[in-house]
Structure formats: C-alpha cells, structure tokens
Design a protein around this motif. Structure first.
Motif, PDB file in Angstrom:
ATOM      1  N   PHE A  61      -6.427  57.545  77.014  1.00  0.00           N
ATOM      2  CA  PHE A  61      -7.560  56.752  77.080  1.00  0.00           C
ATOM      3  C   PHE A  61      -7.488  56.018  78.497  1.00  0.00           C
ATOM      4  O   PHE A  61      -8.880  56.237  79.416  1.00  0.00           O
ATOM      5  N   LYS A  62      -5.905  55.601  78.440  1.00  0.00           N
ATOM      6  CA  LYS A  62      -5.784  55.105  79.991  1.00  0.00           C
ATOM      7  C   LYS A  62      -5.859  56.633  81.214  1.00  0.00           C
ATOM      8  O   LYS A  62      -5.494  55.393  82.321  1.00  0.00           O
ATOM      9  N   ASP A  63      -5.718  57.295  81.092  1.00  0.00           N
ATOM     10  CA  ASP A  63      -6.009  57.998  82.138  1.00  0.00           C
ATOM     11  C   ASP A  63      -7.425  57.528  82.950  1.00  0.00           C
ATOM     12  O   ASP A  63      -7.382  57.880  84.163  1.00  0.00           O
TER      13      ASP A  63
ATOM     14  N   GLY B  83       2.316  50.440  77.962  1.00  0.00           N
ATOM     15  CA  GLY B  83       3.185  51.563  77.601  1.00  0.00           C
ATOM     16  C   GLY B  83       2.329  52.374  78.032  1.00  0.00           C
ATOM     17  O   GLY B  83       2.597  53.249  79.694  1.00  0.00           O
ATOM     18  N   ASN B  84       1.275  52.907  77.545  1.00  0.00           N
ATOM     19  CA  ASN B  84       0.463  53.760  78.178  1.00  0.00           C
ATOM     20  C   ASN B  84       0.087  53.309  79.909  1.00  0.00           C
ATOM     21  O   ASN B  84      -0.641  54.168  80.213  1.00  0.00           O
ATOM     22  N   VAL B  85      -0.302  52.145  79.451  1.00  0.00           N
ATOM     23  CA  VAL B  85      -1.318  51.922  81.353  1.00  0.00           C
ATOM     24  C   VAL B  85      -0.861  52.056  82.209  1.00  0.00           C
ATOM     25  O   VAL B  85      -0.457  53.463  83.417  1.00  0.00           O
TER      26      VAL B  85
ATOM     27  N   VAL C  86      -7.949  47.189  68.960  1.00  0.00           N
ATOM     28  CA  VAL C  86      -8.481  46.993  70.125  1.00  0.00           C
ATOM     29  C   VAL C  86      -7.080  45.741  69.971  1.00  0.00           C
ATOM     30  O   VAL C  86      -6.682  45.348  69.191  1.00  0.00           O
ATOM     31  N   SER C  87      -6.576  46.001  71.480  1.00  0.00           N
ATOM     32  CA  SER C  87      -5.968  45.126  71.989  1.00  0.00           C
ATOM     33  C   SER C  87      -5.798  44.248  72.927  1.00  0.00           C
ATOM     34  O   SER C  87      -6.556  43.420  72.708  1.00  0.00           O
ATOM     35  N   GLY C  88      -6.394  44.399  74.068  1.00  0.00           N
ATOM     36  CA  GLY C  88      -7.043  43.634  75.319  1.00  0.00           C
ATOM     37  C   GLY C  88      -7.973  43.972  75.134  1.00  0.00           C
ATOM     38  O   GLY C  88      -9.402  42.906  75.327  1.00  0.00           O
TER      39      GLY C  88
ATOM     40  N   MET D 299     -10.317  46.474  76.541  1.00  0.00           N
ATOM     41  CA  MET D 299     -10.359  47.410  77.648  1.00  0.00           C
ATOM     42  C   MET D 299     -12.168  48.358  77.046  1.00  0.00           C
ATOM     43  O   MET D 299     -12.719  48.414  77.777  1.00  0.00           O
ATOM     44  N   GLY D 300     -11.397  48.787  76.186  1.00  0.00           N
ATOM     45  CA  GLY D 300     -11.927  50.048  75.597  1.00  0.00           C
ATOM     46  C   GLY D 300     -12.933  49.961  75.147  1.00  0.00           C
ATOM     47  O   GLY D 300     -14.343  49.969  76.132  1.00  0.00           O
ATOM     48  N   PRO D 301     -13.358  48.656  74.483  1.00  0.00           N
ATOM     49  CA  PRO D 301     -15.383  48.379  74.113  1.00  0.00           C
ATOM     50  C   PRO D 301     -16.153  47.776  74.826  1.00  0.00           C
ATOM     51  O   PRO D 301     -16.802  47.911  74.474  1.00  0.00           O
TER      52      PRO D 301
HETATM   53  C1  LIG Z   1      -4.473  50.706  75.190  1.00  0.00           C
HETATM   54  C2  LIG Z   1      -4.846  51.526  73.694  1.00  0.00           C
HETATM   55  C3  LIG Z   1      -5.323  50.821  72.779  1.00  0.00           C
HETATM   56  C4  LIG Z   1      -6.223  49.760  73.308  1.00  0.00           C
HETATM   57  O1  LIG Z   1      -6.610  49.368  73.928  1.00  0.00           O
HETATM   58  P1  LIG Z   1      -7.885  48.269  74.598  1.00  0.00           P
HETATM   59  O2  LIG Z   1      -9.204  48.642  74.808  1.00  0.00           O
HETATM   60  O3  LIG Z   1      -7.197  47.730  75.463  1.00  0.00           O
HETATM   61  O4  LIG Z   1      -7.472  47.209  73.392  1.00  0.00           O
HETATM   62  C5  LIG Z   1      -5.365  51.753  72.029  1.00  0.00           C
HETATM   63  N1  LIG Z   1      -4.505  53.008  71.721  1.00  0.00           N
HETATM   64  C6  LIG Z   1      -3.950  52.841  72.805  1.00  0.00           C
HETATM   65  C7  LIG Z   1      -3.475  54.988  72.135  1.00  0.00           C
HETATM   66  C8  LIG Z   1      -3.971  52.739  74.275  1.00  0.00           C
HETATM   67  O5  LIG Z   1      -3.408  52.883  74.690  1.00  0.00           O
END
Ligand SMILES: *Cc1c(COP(=O)(O)O)cnc(C)c1O
Length: 539
Positions: free
Chosen positions: A97-99, A123-125, A232-234, A236-238
């Motif tokens: 979903f980083k696209d 990685g994905n970003v 969740v990591s950073g 951003m998504g939620p």
């Molecule tokens: C970046 C990422 C996450 C975490 O996203 P955030 O909303 O930034 O916490 C989860 N899954 C995948 C595959 C990601 O690339």
C-alpha cells in the motif's frame, strides 16, 4: 492556515511539524461529485479533489489504488465472522500500500520541481518511491536499517535508486538520512510528517466506503465498516484512513466511523505497551527484537497520540502479536483464502484472530483488514524447512526414475483403523473446512449434518467415534443435540466437542462443563492445532 505551495515544513505559528491538510470546499457539490465519480477510472486519483495536487498534469501514476475489497470465505467461516473483507493492497504496482504514498508524494515533488530526494525506509516505501521516482526522472537516495531483507533492497536498486544500508535500527537510519539530506542540500521525504503521505493513505478509506456501499446499499450510498485493521509501524496508514472517514462523515457521505484495530509486532510494540498502561505518550523501544523490519518503528512520537485520541473518540483496540504468530497467520490466510502476504501483514491477521477470540470483534461486525503487502520473497521462516520434496534424478541420466515406489509406500503406511466423526454445523463453509482439515490429516471419515436433527439420525445409524457440534442452529440446536445424546443409551458415551462463537451464559457454561469433552471457540481452530486437539479425543 497556509497554502500548501507556500508551506515550508512546519506550522508558522507553533512550529509543529505534523500538520493536517484542509481543503477549500466551500463550493464543493458533494452530490455532483459522487455522481461524477461513477464514470471515473478506478485509480486513487479519481478522488483528486481531496488530494494535495494543484495541477493534475503533474500526476505520476502507475494505476495504483482501486484495489479490490475481497470478501473472505473460508477464513471468515473459521473465525465465525459474517462480514470479513480483505482490502487487497498487494495488488498495487509494487506490491504494497506504499504505492499510494509514492504516487502522491512523487507527484507533489514534480509539482514543486524537485528532482532529487532522500528517503529512509524499512523497505516498501523505498521500493515504491524508486519505481515512481524512475517514472518521474527523480533521483532517489534510499537509506535502509540493518533488518531490511536484501531482496527488498535489490528491488529498489533495480529501479535505479542509490541504496545505502546502515548497521542501525530504523530510528537511527532516519536520523542519518536526515543529516545526509541536510549536508547535501537534498530534499528529505518527511514520511508521516508529510501532507502527501497522510492524504495518500486516506484514499483507502474513500475506496472502502465506496466498495462497501456497493456491497450493502447497491451503490446508492457509501458505508463505513465497523472495524479497520492494520499492522502498525509509523502509523501513517491508520492516521490517513481515520482522516478519510472523518472527512466523509463531515461531507455527509457516510454516517459512522470505524473502530481501529491497531496491531504491532510484540518485539517492537511501543504503542500497544503505552495503550495497555493507559498512557497517551509512548515510551520508545530501544532494542527491538522482532525480525519483521517493516514494523520496527521504535519511536512512534506524535503518531501514537493521534491514534490514541482516535481510539478514545471512536473506539478501537491496540494489540500485539509475536513473529511466530504472524508466520502461522500467514500460512492460515494463504491456505484458507488464497492470499500470500508479507510478515507485517501476517501480524495484522494474528491480531485479528486474537481480537475475535477475545470477543473484541463480534460475529456480525463488518471488518476490513488492510492486506498491506505481498510475500515476495516467501521467507524461509514462514514455511519452515520441509516444504518441498526433492527427487534425485542424478543417477539415471537417460530415463528419470519415477518415484512411484516410495510414494506408494508412504501412502500405504497410513494408519488402518477408520474413525467416524459426525460434524453438525449449519454454516456450510465452516462445515466444509472442518471436514477438510480432519480428512486431510488422520484416517477420519467425516459425516456432515447441517442441523441437529439430521446429526442425531446419522449418529444412530453409524455409531460415530466422535461428535463435533455447533451450538447455534435453527430448529434443533446444539444444546438439544447434547441433551438427546445423554438421554440415549446408544449415544451417551460418544465424546462431544463443541465448536461455537456463541457468548455463553454461566448456566450454559456449566451445562457444557458437565456434558461435553471439549469446547473450542470459533477462531481458535484455525489449523493443525485444532486437528491435534480433536484427534486427541479420538484415541
Ligand atoms: C509500511 C507498512 C506497514 C505499516 O504501515 P504504517 O501505517 O506506516 O504503520 C504495514 N504493512 C506493510 C506491508 C507496510 O509496507
């Protein structure tokens, strides 16, 4: 408020770097917009009026967004959920979903005439930015922490990015990238602090509401789910998705807000730990122990406060899952719904299983899971060592030996005694799943009955070794089945396993304690461990 094209990176009044985009929507005719959307292509740019690009000519696109919302079949049945939807973000151009973030952020750079950018990424970003940057002719410097798998860095390298791997964690890598950008005077991508990132993620909310509207209201009206779940990591998504749903509520397009299910890897779970202590400020995790690089943000900062406030206002839950639980969840999802996901997404599903088991998510809830990224490459840890059979052909160069003998002897070494199991379950998908699990494993013969009366008839005919029953069924329910069996001399000694999603009263619990051999909550029998438990009752 400051116009976006005059924005310098911090609020001119308070200096805060986490800012929120607002749109000048005074003359925005929402109803006309909704009508017009019906004729637009299904990329995320169909919502360009609520995205931070002034001139659509600047858009750099690979047809991202518009990912399908897939209704889960077997996994939903396993979990006892009626409305489980999988937002398949694996189908983005670079597989995550980083696209969404990349298309908006790179387009914004094009709009600002910037041709070189520094990004720190797990990685994905970096992969997504490299691909979109390549299309835009923007040169990318990508900084990765120690934990990032080589395959991910190689993919970014393929698109032409400069790859810099550090020996530090993600937070240290971000600092290094920032000072590099400053020294070299190159534009630094601000990640979660950038308007583009949050606004991009928001498009997932618009898509989900539109897609659920088609599912539930024939497209006459949009609909928010009861739950949105993400690893969740950073954050951003939620945060973006929450903003999107808030905007739609304000526009009058939807009439509710989803609860947020926020799941972290237990080896790096600063948000979950703070939430469990009821604190609005997270304590950074210095030594992360997860191997899931994508989720290893140890210092969530303000993002956690925003999510904490969201959960206070609209409901939700923070929970963690271990790496092992994530890998198991990956196997379950792949084998039940045919989707192969990356470890970070596995964490999400492991969290979903727990939230169902703990009763936080209810059977009738409309649940959307962000299937955030694809498992490519499939890491060895997910499958273990024994995932393939090697056939050695080296000794017979002319005519390869067909491995008939060994296969046949393996097959015929099966245990001989056949066990008969009656499964009484009115949900057809769940019934099929149970019989597949049982028949696949031991020498079981499974007899399916879709209601209690049919189940009792089969029992009288075949005298089974075990009965597995649901509780809630139309007509003759599970309690009646158990009572009837106990009153019948021919049936009263057959072991009974109850598999149910019902919330039990004290009386019901007592009744089951006295009359059955085992109670399994739906959602706890996802895999081999279920079969193991059942088999233990057979011997
Ligand atoms: C970046 C990422 C996450 C975490 O996203 P955030 O909303 O930034 O916490 C989860 N899954 C995948 C595959 C990601 O690339």
């Amino acid at each position: 408020m400051t116009a976006l094209n005059e924005f310098t990176g911090a609020c001119p009044n308070c200096g805060d770097k986490l800012v929120e985009a607002r749109y000048d929507h005074d003359n925005f005719d929402v109803q006309a917009w909704l009508q017009d959307l019906k004729n637009r292509p299904s990329t995320l740019w169909r919502y360009h009026e609520v995205l931070p690009i002034y001139d659509t000519d600047n858009i750099i696109s690979l047809n991202e967004g518009g990912t399908p919302l897939i209704k889960s079949r077997r996994l939903a049945a396993t979990l006892g959920l009626k409305h489980l939807y999988l937002k398949d973000e694996r189908q983005g151009p670079t597989g995550s979903f980083k696209d969404r973030q990349a298309t908006v952020a790179i387009s914004a750079l094009v709009e600002k005439d910037i041709d070189e950018v520094v990004v720190a990424s797990t990685g994905n970003v970096a992969i997504a930015y490299s691909a979109y940057g390549a299309r835009a002719g923007i040169h990318l410097w990508a900084f990765f922490p120690q934990l990032t798998p080589n395959d991910k860095m190689r993919e970014a390298a393929l698109y032409g990015a400069e790859i810099i791997k550090t020996t530090g964690n993600y937070d240290q890598t971000k600092q290094l990238a920032a000072s590099f950008a400053k020294n070299k005077d190159i534009f630094l991508d601000r990640g979660i602090k950038s308007v583009a990132a949050i606004e991009a993620m928001k498009t997932m909310a618009y898509e989900i509401a539109e897609q659920l509207g088609t599912e539930f209201h024939d497209g006459e009206k949009w609909r928010a789910p009861d739950w949105f779940l993400q690893g969740v990591s950073g954050g951003m998504g939620p945060i973006g998705v929450g903003k999107g749903f808030r905007e739609m509520l304000d526009f009058g397009i939807t009439d509710s807000m989803p609860k947020m299910g926020l799941i972290q890897s237990s080896g790096c779970a600063p948000m979950v730990e703070a939430f469990n202590r009821k604190q609005r400020v997270a304590t950074p995790v210095e030594e992360s122990t997860t191997i899931i690089a994508t989720l290893a943000t140890g210092t969530p900062g303000r993002a956690y406060e925003i999510l904490y406030d969201y959960v206070e206002d609209y409901g939700g839950h923070f929970i963690s899952a271990s790496d092992e639980e994530a890998f198991q969840a990956i196997r379950v999802l792949a084998q039940q719904d045919g989707m192969s996901v990356e470890p970070a997404t596995g964490v999400t599903f492991a969290g979903l299983f727990k939230m169902v088991r703990e009763g936080v998510i209810k059977p009738d809830d409309v649940v959307v899971v962000n299937v955030s990224g694809h498992t490519l490459p499939v890491e060895t840890r997910i499958l273990g060592e024994q995932w393939q059979k090697l056939i050695d052909l080296s000794e017979t160069p002319t005519s390869p030996k067909v491995p008939e003998a060994s296969l046949i002897s393996a097959v015929s070494a099966m245990p001989v005694q056949l066990k008969r199991v009656v499964v009484i379950e009115d949900n057809q998908a769940a019934a099929r799943l149970m019989s597949r699990l049982l028949e696949g494993r031991e020498n079981c013969e499974v007899y399916l009955a879709h209601n209690g009366a049919a189940g009792l008839n089969i029992m009288r005919e075949i005298e089974p070794d075990l009965v597995i029953t649901d509780l809630m069924m139309p007509d003759v329910d599970g309690f009646t089945v158990i009572n009837t069996m106990k009153a019948d001399d021919g049936l009263k000694d057959i072991p009974i396993v109850v598999v149910s999603a019902k919330e039990l009263t004290v009386q019901e619990q007592q009744f089951l304690d006295n009359n059955i051999d085992m109670l399994l909550q739906k959602g706890s029998f996802l895999d081999d461990s279920f079969v193991e438990k059942i088999i233990s009752r057979l011997n």
